[in-house]
Design a protein around this motif. Structure first.
Motif, PDB file in Angstrom:
ATOM      1  N   ASN A 112       0.832  -1.208   0.000  1.00  0.00           N
ATOM      2  CA  ASN A 112       0.000   0.000   0.000  1.00  0.00           C
ATOM      3  C   ASN A 112       0.863   1.253   0.000  1.00  0.00           C
ATOM      4  OD1 ASN A 112      -2.772   1.238   0.366  1.00  0.00           O
ATOM      5  ND2 ASN A 112      -1.679   2.165   2.090  1.00  0.00           N
ATOM      6  N   PHE A 113       0.523   2.159  -0.897  1.00  0.00           N
ATOM      7  CA  PHE A 113       1.156   3.477  -0.924  1.00  0.00           C
ATOM      8  C   PHE A 113       0.139   4.495  -0.443  1.00  0.00           C
ATOM      9  CE2 PHE A 113       1.340   7.368  -3.670  1.00  0.00           C
ATOM     10  CZ  PHE A 113       2.349   8.009  -2.962  1.00  0.00           C
ATOM     11  N   HIS A 114       0.529   5.261   0.568  1.00  0.00           N
ATOM     12  CA  HIS A 114      -0.367   6.297   1.103  1.00  0.00           C
ATOM     13  C   HIS A 114       0.213   7.669   0.791  1.00  0.00           C
ATOM     14  CE1 HIS A 114      -3.393   8.105   3.686  1.00  0.00           C
ATOM     15  NE2 HIS A 114      -2.424   8.847   4.225  1.00  0.00           N
ATOM     16  N   SER A 115      -0.557   8.464   0.082  1.00  0.00           N
ATOM     17  CA  SER A 115      -0.126   9.825  -0.250  1.00  0.00           C
ATOM     18  C   SER A 115      -0.836  10.825   0.646  1.00  0.00           C
ATOM     19  CB  SER A 115      -0.444  10.140  -1.716  1.00  0.00           C
ATOM     20  OG  SER A 115      -0.123  11.492  -2.003  1.00  0.00           O
ATOM     21  N   ARG A 116      -0.062  11.642   1.327  1.00  0.00           N
ATOM     22  CA  ARG A 116      -0.638  12.717   2.149  1.00  0.00           C
ATOM     23  C   ARG A 116      -0.724  14.030   1.386  1.00  0.00           C
ATOM     24  NH1 ARG A 116      -1.604  11.207   7.131  1.00  0.00           N
ATOM     25  NH2 ARG A 116      -0.538   9.385   8.010  1.00  0.00           N
ATOM     26  N   GLN A 117      -0.233  14.016   0.155  1.00  0.00           N
ATOM     27  CA  GLN A 117      -0.357  15.197  -0.696  1.00  0.00           C
ATOM     28  C   GLN A 117      -1.710  15.142  -1.406  1.00  0.00           C
ATOM     29  OE1 GLN A 117       1.839  17.790  -0.972  1.00  0.00           O
ATOM     30  NE2 GLN A 117       2.846  16.767   0.756  1.00  0.00           N
ATOM     31  N   PRO A 118      -2.499  16.191  -1.331  1.00  0.00           N
ATOM     32  CA  PRO A 118      -3.830  16.166  -1.963  1.00  0.00           C
ATOM     33  C   PRO A 118      -3.736  15.995  -3.480  1.00  0.00           C
ATOM     34  CG  PRO A 118      -3.258  18.392  -1.277  1.00  0.00           C
ATOM     35  CD  PRO A 118      -2.207  17.493  -0.702  1.00  0.00           C
ATOM     36  N   LEU A 119      -4.780  15.417  -4.035  1.00  0.00           N
ATOM     37  CA  LEU A 119      -4.831  15.171  -5.478  1.00  0.00           C
ATOM     38  C   LEU A 119      -6.033  15.912  -6.061  1.00  0.00           C
ATOM     39  CD1 LEU A 119      -3.669  13.500  -7.891  1.00  0.00           C
ATOM     40  CD2 LEU A 119      -5.380  11.753  -7.312  1.00  0.00           C
ATOM     41  N   LEU A 120      -5.750  16.861  -6.972  1.00  0.00           N
ATOM     42  CA  LEU A 120      -6.815  17.574  -7.664  1.00  0.00           C
ATOM     43  C   LEU A 120      -7.299  16.716  -8.823  1.00  0.00           C
ATOM     44  CD1 LEU A 120      -8.518  20.151  -8.231  1.00  0.00           C
ATOM     45  CD2 LEU A 120      -6.603  20.953  -9.656  1.00  0.00           C
ATOM     46  N   LEU A 121      -8.592  16.444  -8.857  1.00  0.00           N
ATOM     47  CA  LEU A 121      -9.160  15.616  -9.911  1.00  0.00           C
ATOM     48  C   LEU A 121      -9.650  16.484 -11.072  1.00  0.00           C
ATOM     49  CD1 LEU A 121     -11.168  13.167  -7.614  1.00  0.00           C
ATOM     50  CD2 LEU A 121      -8.816  12.969  -8.434  1.00  0.00           C
ATOM     51  N   ASP A 122      -9.776  15.865 -12.240  1.00  0.00           N
ATOM     52  CA  ASP A 122     -10.067  16.621 -13.457  1.00  0.00           C
ATOM     53  C   ASP A 122     -11.337  17.455 -13.384  1.00  0.00           C
ATOM     54  OD1 ASP A 122      -7.840  16.054 -14.935  1.00  0.00           O
ATOM     55  OD2 ASP A 122      -8.695  14.322 -15.956  1.00  0.00           O
ATOM     56  N   TRP A 123     -12.381  16.938 -12.750  1.00  0.00           N
ATOM     57  CA  TRP A 123     -13.650  17.655 -12.717  1.00  0.00           C
ATOM     58  C   TRP A 123     -13.843  18.464 -11.436  1.00  0.00           C
ATOM     59  CZ3 TRP A 123     -16.303  18.784 -16.830  1.00  0.00           C
ATOM     60  CH2 TRP A 123     -16.164  17.992 -17.973  1.00  0.00           C
ATOM     61  N   GLY A 124     -12.744  18.752 -10.734  1.00  0.00           N
ATOM     62  CA  GLY A 124     -12.794  19.694  -9.629  1.00  0.00           C
ATOM     63  C   GLY A 124     -12.801  19.095  -8.247  1.00  0.00           C
ATOM     64  N   GLY A 125     -12.963  17.790  -8.125  1.00  0.00           N
ATOM     65  CA  GLY A 125     -12.916  17.163  -6.813  1.00  0.00           C
ATOM     66  C   GLY A 125     -11.506  17.136  -6.265  1.00  0.00           C
ATOM     67  N   ILE A 126     -11.396  16.968  -4.954  1.00  0.00           N
ATOM     68  CA  ILE A 126     -10.083  16.883  -4.306  1.00  0.00           C
ATOM     69  C   ILE A 126     -10.084  15.694  -3.347  1.00  0.00           C
ATOM     70  CG2 ILE A 126      -8.536  17.964  -2.624  1.00  0.00           C
ATOM     71  CD1 ILE A 126      -9.187  20.654  -3.777  1.00  0.00           C
ATOM     72  N   LEU A 127      -9.053  14.871  -3.465  1.00  0.00           N
ATOM     73  CA  LEU A 127      -8.802  13.840  -2.456  1.00  0.00           C
ATOM     74  C   LEU A 127      -7.698  14.384  -1.558  1.00  0.00           C
ATOM     75  CD1 LEU A 127      -8.852  10.521  -4.538  1.00  0.00           C
ATOM     76  CD2 LEU A 127     -10.676  11.513  -3.136  1.00  0.00           C
ATOM     77  N   SER A 128      -8.032  14.654  -0.308  1.00  0.00           N
ATOM     78  CA  SER A 128      -7.059  15.265   0.595  1.00  0.00           C
ATOM     79  C   SER A 128      -5.879  14.335   0.848  1.00  0.00           C
ATOM     80  CB  SER A 128      -7.726  15.625   1.919  1.00  0.00           C
ATOM     81  OG  SER A 128      -8.292  14.470   2.529  1.00  0.00           O
ATOM     82  N   GLU A 129      -6.116  13.044   0.825  1.00  0.00           N
ATOM     83  CA  GLU A 129      -5.083  12.024   0.903  1.00  0.00           C
ATOM     84  C   GLU A 129      -5.675  10.757   0.290  1.00  0.00           C
ATOM     85  OE1 GLU A 129      -5.051  10.288   5.243  1.00  0.00           O
ATOM     86  OE2 GLU A 129      -5.113  12.500   5.351  1.00  0.00           O
TER      87      GLU A 129
END
Length: 535
Positions: A112-129
């Protein structure tokens, strides 16, 4: 016939249809001993009118019982064991939901890789981690340039091959290993579960760190490119700057192309099997029907079914529809023909033909193995896939507009101020769609229609980043979900974009009758082509 019944039949509140009344009259006249005098009938009628409501109900029940006895159907009701099974499963799942929390859809051990850097998604959503579940085979060399990123189909996990931690055979077991098409003596092979999935990567069934609850349908809309960006975060963590190859089939074939377009400087080769450069109406329509039958299941509950009975009935039907598109008619002719499961029994409305029992089994097996919400989100991401330049420009503009939102989140301002902007504003049209008559094509107009072999200029522009990337594009003639002409479109588009190192292979029906699933089954033709291309 009883007095009470004859009187009740005469009352308006118990009036029978004319056909029944006529039949009753014929029965009465054929039995003179049961006839009443007018005086007796009137007397009985007055007594019935003065009975308490309870007695009136009893009279009605007696009448219905007598009628049922006299007019019993000539045919027995059919049995429906298939519906009994669905109801039985719902009952057992209801008991399970009361006994503890919803079980995880994740099966088998993985990395498992866990990213704590947020990811901006193409349609405007954000995954905070987010998490990316992955597995790997082979050894990464000192230069870290022998890595192959293997992309999955819609419902696959990262378990493409068995591992010491999880010895269960993987979905591409025969294609990976020493001397195999993905030769682990040469290459370091990595496979991930896509974000949006349910086999360890962050998806709708995951816990939202913002509120400690499952995302459900609060999960943001995804694209193939979003999935690829998350995968490249994993590569960054592993210190892999350049991939030896990006390889994928079906949805993975779409991701493989997207990886080359997004990161042309990091992808040395591209393999796209039974994929496309943009989703087309037929496949979109088939995925739409799957989502509709799933969302119409009352247990779906707008996506908030966790901890309760999941929409297993809708999932079963969705999988059956999908299975129809995964194989080919000629194969099923050979495999099932018109044979029935049990010719000694009369026909039934439940699964009866062998092909029906096959589909029923496929749906039943899958309905609790994959998160329904993941099916909705991942299949929608497939529908949205389009590497044409116009679409890419639009998405780039949306990402630019939302870059401020991402920066605000990273600065600790959270997402509350932007919550309202992400609400779906989709509305249904006031009038339903009506097919419009198309004008006949004359000889003069025919000259202006683009040659089917000539790819659209928009798509050529969108695939320009792959102009210098060697590519293997493989299609199967018996594939109805991603027809072979879509792989021809990829190959022709790459060549028009200036790519002179395109290998295009099309397996005819004599070589493979397995339809879309050929990439899972044909080690000789599919595996052989991949092995030769990778060198």
């Amino acid at each position: 016939m009883s007095v009470r019944r004859l009187v009740a039949a005469a009352r308006p509140s118990f009036q029978q249809p004319s056909s029944v009344t006529a039949r009753t009259r014929s029965i009465v006249t054929s039995k003179p001993s049961l006839l009443l005098t007018r005086q007796q009938s009137n007397q009985a009628s007055r007594q019935l009118h003065h009975q308490a409501p309870r007695n009136a109900q009893a009279a009605q029940a007696a009448q219905q019982e007598q009628e049922h006895h006299i007019y019993e159907s000539t045919n027995p009701a059919l049995s429906f064991p298939c519906l009994d099974a669905v109801e039985s499963r719902s009952a057992s799942l209801s008991r399970r939901s009361l006994s503890g929390p919803e079980p995880s859809y994740t099966t088998g051990k993985h990395l498992n890789f866990h990213s704590r850097q947020p990811l901006l998604l193409d349609w405007g959503g954000i995954l905070s981690e987010f998490d990316v579940a992955y597995e790997a085979w082979g050894t990464l060399n000192r230069e870290k340039n022998n890595a192959i990123l293997l992309h999955t189909g819609l419902s696959a996990s990262s378990h493409a091959h068995s591992t010491e931690a999880n010895p269960k055979p993987g979905w591409w077991e025969k294609f990976i290993g020493p001397g195999k098409p993905l030769d682990t003596d040469k290459y370091f092979v990595i496979c991930t579960n896509v974000i949006g999935g349910c086999y360890g990567s962050t998806g709708p069934s995951s816990i939202d760190p913002a509120n400690g609850e499952r995302y459900a349908t609060r999960f943001p809309i995804l694209t193939m490119e979003d999935m690829v960006r998350a995968q490249f975060r994993l590569l960054d963590m592993l210190g892999i700057e350049n991939l030896y190859a990006s390889v994928g089939s079906s949805m993975g074939g779409m991701q493989s192309l997207a990886a080359g377009v997004l990161f042309p400087e990091r992808v040395s080769r591209v393999v796209s099997i039974s994929g496309c450069a943009r989703s087309h109406p037929y496949s979109i329509a088939m995925r739409h029907t799957q989502r509709q039958v799933l969302m119409m299941d009352p247990n779906w509950a707008r996506g908030f079914y966790y901890g309760r009975v999941p929409p297993h009935g809708g999932m079963k039907l969705a999988r059956e529809i999908a299975t129809v598109t995964y194989r080919s008619g000629p194969e099923w002719e050979q495999r099932f023909g018109r044979r029935r499961a049990d010719p000694s029994r009369p026909p039934a409305l439940c699964p009866d033909f062998l092909i029906e029992t096959y589909l029923d089994h496929a749906g039943e097996k899958f309905c609790l193995e994959y998160d329904p919400n993941s099916l909705l989100y991942v299949s929608k991401a497939m529908d949205l896939f389009d590497l044409g330049q116009e679409h890419r420009n639009r998405i780039n503009n949306v990402r630019q507009e939302n870059s401020g939102k991402l920066q605000a989140f990273m600065d600790g301002e959270g997402l509350a101020s932007n919550a309202g902007g992400d609400l779906c504003s989709l509305t249904l049209p006031d009038k339903p769609y009506e097919e419009k008559e198309q004008p006949a094509v004359g000889e003069a107009d025919a000259a202006s229609i683009p040659d089917a072999r000539e790819p659209p200029a928009d798509l050529v522009a969108g695939l320009k980043p792959l102009a210098n990337t060697p590519a293997l594009v493989l299609g199967v003639a018996s594939d109805i979900l991603f027809p072979a002409w879509q792989q021809r479109e990829i190959a022709n588009t790459l060549r028009r974009a200036g790519n002179e190192r395109v290998t295009h292979i099309e397996l005819d029906e004599e070589k493979s009758l397995f339809g879309h699933d050929t990439f899972l089954l044909d080690l000789e033709n599919v595996g052989g082509a991949v092995k030769k291309f990778l060198g």
